[in-house]
Motif scaffolding. Structure first.
Motif, short mmCIF file in Angstrom:
data_model
loop_
_atom_site.label_atom_id
_atom_site.label_comp_id
_atom_site.label_asym_id
_atom_site.label_seq_id
_atom_site.Cartn_x
_atom_site.Cartn_y
_atom_site.Cartn_z
N GLN A 38 -19.70 -3.34 9.72
CA GLN A 38 -20.14 -3.86 8.42
C GLN A 38 -19.26 -3.31 7.30
N GLN A 39 -19.04 -2.01 7.29
CA GLN A 39 -18.19 -1.41 6.26
C GLN A 39 -16.74 -1.86 6.44
N TYR A 40 -16.28 -1.99 7.67
CA TYR A 40 -14.90 -2.40 7.94
C TYR A 40 -14.62 -3.80 7.39
N SER A 41 -15.65 -4.64 7.34
CA SER A 41 -15.45 -6.00 6.81
C SER A 41 -15.02 -5.98 5.34
N ALA A 42 -15.40 -4.94 4.59
CA ALA A 42 -14.94 -4.82 3.20
C ALA A 42 -13.43 -4.63 3.18
N TYR A 43 -12.91 -3.86 4.13
CA TYR A 43 -11.46 -3.67 4.24
C TYR A 43 -10.77 -4.99 4.59
N THR A 44 -11.31 -5.72 5.57
CA THR A 44 -10.66 -6.96 6.00
C THR A 44 -10.71 -8.05 4.94
N GLN A 45 -11.61 -7.92 3.99
CA GLN A 45 -11.66 -8.88 2.89
C GLN A 45 -10.61 -8.59 1.83
N LEU A 46 -10.23 -7.30 1.66
CA LEU A 46 -9.28 -6.91 0.62
C LEU A 46 -7.83 -6.85 1.10
N ALA A 47 -7.60 -6.36 2.29
CA ALA A 47 -6.24 -6.08 2.76
C ALA A 47 -5.31 -7.29 2.80
N PRO A 48 -5.75 -8.47 3.27
CA PRO A 48 -4.82 -9.60 3.34
C PRO A 48 -4.16 -9.97 2.01
N ALA A 49 -4.86 -9.79 0.91
CA ALA A 49 -4.27 -10.10 -0.40
C ALA A 49 -3.11 -9.16 -0.70
N ALA A 50 -3.24 -7.89 -0.32
CA ALA A 50 -2.14 -6.94 -0.51
C ALA A 50 -0.96 -7.31 0.37
N PHE A 51 -1.22 -7.68 1.63
CA PHE A 51 -0.14 -8.09 2.52
C PHE A 51 0.62 -9.28 1.92
N ALA A 52 -0.12 -10.27 1.46
CA ALA A 52 0.49 -11.47 0.90
C ALA A 52 1.31 -11.15 -0.34
N GLN A 53 0.79 -10.28 -1.19
CA GLN A 53 1.50 -9.91 -2.43
C GLN A 53 2.87 -9.31 -2.14
N TYR A 54 3.01 -8.65 -1.00
CA TYR A 54 4.28 -8.01 -0.64
C TYR A 54 5.03 -8.79 0.44
N GLY A 55 4.66 -10.04 0.63
CA GLY A 55 5.38 -10.90 1.56
C GLY A 55 5.08 -10.64 3.02
N GLY A 56 3.99 -9.94 3.31
CA GLY A 56 3.64 -9.65 4.70
C GLY A 56 3.15 -10.89 5.42
N ARG A 57 3.55 -11.01 6.67
CA ARG A 57 3.13 -12.15 7.50
C ARG A 57 2.51 -11.60 8.77
N LEU A 58 1.22 -11.88 8.95
CA LEU A 58 0.51 -11.41 10.14
C LEU A 58 1.07 -12.08 11.39
N LEU A 59 1.50 -11.27 12.35
CA LEU A 59 2.00 -11.79 13.62
C LEU A 59 0.97 -11.61 14.72
N ALA A 60 0.16 -10.56 14.63
CA ALA A 60 -0.89 -10.31 15.61
C ALA A 60 -2.01 -9.55 14.92
N ARG A 61 -3.25 -9.93 15.25
CA ARG A 61 -4.41 -9.22 14.70
C ARG A 61 -5.55 -9.39 15.69
N GLY A 62 -5.89 -8.30 16.35
CA GLY A 62 -6.92 -8.41 17.38
C GLY A 62 -6.32 -9.07 18.61
N GLY A 63 -7.04 -9.93 19.22
CA GLY A 63 -6.55 -10.63 20.40
C GLY A 63 -6.48 -9.71 21.62
N ARG A 64 -6.10 -10.28 22.73
CA ARG A 64 -6.03 -9.52 23.97
C ARG A 64 -4.90 -8.51 23.92
N SER A 65 -5.15 -7.34 24.49
CA SER A 65 -4.11 -6.32 24.62
C SER A 65 -4.49 -5.40 25.77
N GLU A 66 -3.49 -4.73 26.29
CA GLU A 66 -3.71 -3.81 27.40
C GLU A 66 -2.73 -2.66 27.27
N ALA A 67 -3.24 -1.45 27.26
CA ALA A 67 -2.38 -0.27 27.21
C ALA A 67 -1.82 -0.03 28.61
#
Length: 95
Positions: free
Chosen positions: A15-44
């Protein structure tokens, strides 16, 4: 030369983390960041256990990636993440 922001995140308070996920993308966009991966399947395959979330963001340059992380906009988002997740964030310059 492009740069990549790589984050491994284990969310402890969704619930608290959702506040971060609502704000962070705007900062990424402001600096030209392009999300390539977020979540999804992964394996160490080596090292520490697989984090809950892995994120890769591409920036035009190492300087842009650092500027985004250090920006007031991202730090405001980051403050929302504190206590809601354990995160490892690195920035690596591309080839």
């Amino acid at each position: 030369m492009k740069a990549y922001w790589i984050a491994h995140v284990d969310v402890t308070d969704p619930q608290q983390y959702s506040a971060y996920t609502q704000l962070a993308p705007a900062a990424f966009a402001q600096y030209g960041g392009r999300l390539l991966a977020r979540g999804g399947r992964s394996e160490a395959l080596e090292g520490r256990p697989t984090p809950q979330r892995s994120v890769v963001i591409e920036f035009a340059s190492y300087e842009q990636a650092l500027a985004c992380y250090r920006s007031a906009e991202y730090q405001a988002a980051c403050a929302q993440r504190q206590g809601a997740a354990r995160a490892e964030v690195i920035i690596v310059e591309g080839l």
